[in-house]
Design a protein around this motif. Structure first.
Motif, mmCIF file in Angstrom:
data_model
loop_
_atom_site.group_PDB
_atom_site.id
_atom_site.type_symbol
_atom_site.label_atom_id
_atom_site.label_comp_id
_atom_site.label_asym_id
_atom_site.label_seq_id
_atom_site.Cartn_x
_atom_site.Cartn_y
_atom_site.Cartn_z
ATOM 1 N N UNK A 192 -12.338 -10.638 9.985
ATOM 2 C CA UNK A 192 -12.685 -11.322 11.340
ATOM 3 C C UNK A 192 -11.211 -11.928 10.954
ATOM 4 N N UNK B 65 -8.715 -10.994 20.215
ATOM 5 C CA UNK B 65 -8.402 -11.908 19.153
ATOM 6 C C UNK B 65 -9.256 -13.591 19.757
ATOM 7 N N UNK B 66 -9.225 -13.701 20.273
ATOM 8 C CA UNK B 66 -10.189 -14.482 20.950
ATOM 9 C C UNK B 66 -11.232 -15.126 19.898
ATOM 10 N N UNK B 67 -12.213 -13.928 20.610
ATOM 11 C CA UNK B 67 -13.283 -13.428 20.413
ATOM 12 C C UNK B 67 -13.599 -13.791 18.955
ATOM 13 N N UNK B 68 -12.569 -13.284 18.294
ATOM 14 C CA UNK B 68 -12.925 -12.970 16.442
ATOM 15 C C UNK B 68 -12.823 -13.955 16.137
ATOM 16 N N UNK B 69 -11.187 -14.827 16.416
ATOM 17 C CA UNK B 69 -11.033 -16.046 16.216
ATOM 18 C C UNK B 69 -12.846 -16.812 16.259
ATOM 19 N N UNK C 41 -15.281 -16.338 16.294
ATOM 20 C CA UNK C 41 -16.014 -16.032 15.600
ATOM 21 C C UNK C 41 -15.856 -16.756 13.912
#
Lengths: 90, 104, 82
Positions: free
Chosen positions: A5, A46-50, A52
């Motif tokens: 991620x 990027x926010x979704x990856x951060x 999770x």
């Protein structure tokens, strides 16, 4: 998975830095705005990856607001700035 | 690593590849309409694959559905804005780009 | 670590560009981009609620209002010098 991620988040951020170049150069105002819209979409990813990668579920709400913002900015641009009578070069 | 994790990794990497394609298109394409096309790829497919890959790792059904909701909102926003910008660009008289004719 | 360094560099660059560019519209777009990057920075600093507020108010609402203001300025200038 967390390492993947974070690596993908760094990769998307590098993409954003490349899009900054289009904002700096963009011949017409629409090109600059399109780069800003790409910032919005990639920012959502990027926010979704951060979120999770251990950032907490509240970041998903921030991503939702990011997606909503693009409409407001783009509609204000089309209605208020990019009129028919002005020429294409600002 | 079980099969679900593997599928998730593949989907995430495909999504990142579509984001790269969208950015490259925004930098390289010649006019507004083609750049809209490149932006749509990043919006729909890049974010879509990323959301799918993350939704497989979501802790519950509700969290996964929330991710899909983010994607649906981005889809609606992208479609509306592409239509608005392309229509205004056409009304302003910006001529779509054509490849130069080569003399045989 | 690399993420934070890249984010800080992009923030500085967009802030300097937004302050020094002579074109108003370009400055507004750079301001919006600065707001989005700032929201990412807040998210990175474990402050998701401030990231939410920054994205909604800093980048979204004030960005739209500034775009509206630039549109009004251009219309005034066009009326004054036809």
């Amino acid at each position: 998975m967390t390492d993947l991620y974070l690596t993908l988040a760094v990769f998307l951020l590098v993409n954003l830095l490349a899009a900054l170049w289009r904002i700096a150069r963009g011949p017409t105002p629409a090109d600059r705005l399109l780069a800003a819209l790409l910032f919005g979409t990639t920012g959502v990813a990027v926010l979704l990856l951060l979120a999770y990668a251990g950032g907490g579920a509240a970041l998903v709400d921030a991503a939702l607001v990011f997606a909503l913002l693009a409409v407001i900015t783009g509609a204000a641009f089309v209605r208020r700035i990019w009129r028919e009578e002005s020429n294409g070069h600002s | 690593m079980d099969i679900l994790d593997l599928l998730s990794v593949v989907l995430l990497i495909v999504g990142a590849a579509f984001f790269l394609a969208g950015t490259m298109g925004l930098l390289r394409f010649p006019d507004v309409y083609t750049r809209l096309h490149a932006l749509a790829k990043a919006d729909n497919l890049g974010l879509g694959f990323t959301v799918l890959g993350l939704a497989l790792q979501a802790p519950g059904v509700a969290a996964g559905l929330k991710l899909v909701l983010v994607w649906l909102l981005a889809l609606a926003a992208s479609a509306t804005l592409s239509y608005l910008i392309a229509r205004r660009a056409f009304a302003k008289g910006i001529v779509p780009w054509k490849p130069e004719e080569r003399e045989p | 670590m690399i993420f934070d360094l890249l984010l800080a560099a992009a923030l500085l660059w967009s802030a300097v560009q937004a302050l020094t560019t002579p074109d108003l519209f370009r400055a507004v777009v750079l301001f919006i981009v600065f707001g989005l990057l700032m929201a990412l920075a807040w998210a990175r600093l474990d402050a998701p609620d401030i990231a939410l507020a920054e994205a909604a108010i800093g980048a979204g609402l004030s960005g739209a209002l500034l775009l509206d203001a630039v549109g009004h300025l251009r219309q005034k200038r066009r009326e004054r010098s036809p």
